[in-house]
Scaffold this motif. Structure first.
Motif, PDB file in Angstrom:
ATOM      1  N   ASP A 290       0.808  -1.222   0.000  1.00 31.02           N
ATOM      2  CA  ASP A 290       0.000   0.000   0.000  1.00 31.02           C
ATOM      3  C   ASP A 290       0.840   1.271   0.000  1.00 31.02           C
ATOM      4  N   PHE A 291       2.138   1.151   0.311  1.00 31.98           N
ATOM      5  CA  PHE A 291       2.984   2.345   0.393  1.00 31.98           C
ATOM      6  C   PHE A 291       3.216   2.937  -1.002  1.00 31.98           C
ATOM      7  N   GLN A 292       3.155   4.265  -1.076  1.00 31.64           N
ATOM      8  CA  GLN A 292       3.540   4.982  -2.283  1.00 31.64           C
ATOM      9  C   GLN A 292       4.876   5.694  -2.093  1.00 31.64           C
ATOM     10  N   GLN A 293       5.292   5.835  -0.860  1.00 30.83           N
ATOM     11  CA  GLN A 293       6.597   6.381  -0.534  1.00 30.83           C
ATOM     12  C   GLN A 293       7.053   5.771   0.788  1.00 30.83           C
ATOM     13  N   ILE A 294       8.338   5.864   1.075  1.00 31.34           N
ATOM     14  CA  ILE A 294       8.877   5.246   2.282  1.00 31.34           C
ATOM     15  C   ILE A 294       8.509   6.090   3.503  1.00 31.34           C
TER      16      ILE A 294
END
Length: 282
Positions: free
Chosen positions: A188-192
């Protein structure tokens, strides 16, 4: 929104993050977060994940990850995507292989190295009779006597019930919390997230980023993702542990997937012979 990172619950994703030679620092960090301080691992060697019994009558065991530390202790790490019959029995059975392979020819004093069986579960156990808290994430199990004293310290079973892990980013405190959050939410992550600010997790995200995969790996991942989604969809909606017809219905649907007869038998509790009969009857 299109996923940026792989799903770690797929066979491909799990082994990409933890099961490659280049992933060894990640696996060591994860295991050290899970194990007590006195069992800290400094180095690991990956071993053959396919184990054969001592005779032709013994069944074959195939692990997701099988490794050994510098002390000779054995670690089986299994990702279990969906509920299946006799799951606990399966992990106990798996533990017998790294125990038996330690046997030495000639005079031997039976001094065994420790064996750890670790299961990352994308489901929860049905029975919690032995647990006062049904929302436990980590289940650590050892062989004990009637007085609740540890009888044998070298056989450990650790199960992680991932659906029970509900902490938000601001609640993460331990290294294990971070790994569980990473595994549960990676796709689900789009960025860290800012909490993952060390080199180990940066490397984990780098390995998991879809843009870093070649076309061959992407094809393998897409195939693995389809199997995961099909398997979850079928078993989560149709699993009926006590009825043969329920098992047969699951098997019929799984025959349309790339799973082998042995894998379908494992997930349904049917025999390989029953799976082959179903296939012949199609």
């Amino acid at each position: 929104m299109k996923a940026k990172y792989i799903n770690p619950y797929t066979d491909f994703g799990f082994k990409k993050i933890f099961g490659e030679e280049a992933s060894k620092p990640l696996l060591i960090d994860f295991l050290n977060a899970l194990l007590p301080e006195q069992h800290k691992i400094t180095d690991l060697t990956f071993k053959n994940t396919e184990q054969l019994g001592l005779t032709d009558l013994d069944r074959k065991a195939i692990y997701d990850i099988y490794c050994e530390n510098d002390k000779g202790e054995k670690f089986i790490v299994e990702l279990q995507k969906a509920k299946q019959n006799y799951f606990k029995e399966r992990t106990v059975y798996y533990s017998t292989f790294p125990i038996r392979e330690q046997a030495e020819k000639g005079n031997w004093n039976y001094n065994l190295k420790a064996v750890y069986c670790i299961g990352i579960l994308d489901f929860t156990f049905d029975d919690h009779d032995s647990s006062p808290n049904q929302n436990d994430v980590v289940h650590s199990i050892k062989l004990k006597n009637q007085h609740n004293k540890v009888f044998y310290e070298k056989l450990h079973f650790i199960y992680l019930e991932m659906p029970n892990f509900a902490k938000q980013e601001y609640e993460l405190q331990t290294r294990l919390d971070k790994w569980l959050y990473f595994i549960k939410h990676l796709e689900d992550f789009q960025q860290i997230p800012t909490i993952f600010n060390d080199e180990i997790f940066k490397e984990a995200f780098n390995k998991a980023e879809l843009a870093n995969l070649g076309q061959t790996e992407l094809d393998k991942y897409e195939s693995s993702l389809k199997v995961y989604r099909d398997l979850k969809g079928v078993i989560d909606t149709a699993f009926d542990e006590g009825k043969l017809e329920g098992k047969l219905e699951i098997a019929r649907k799984l025959l349309k997937s790339p799973l082998s007869d042995e894998e379908i038998a494992s997930y349904t509790g049917l025999t390989v012979e029953q799976i082959r009969l179903l296939k012949a009857d199609k």
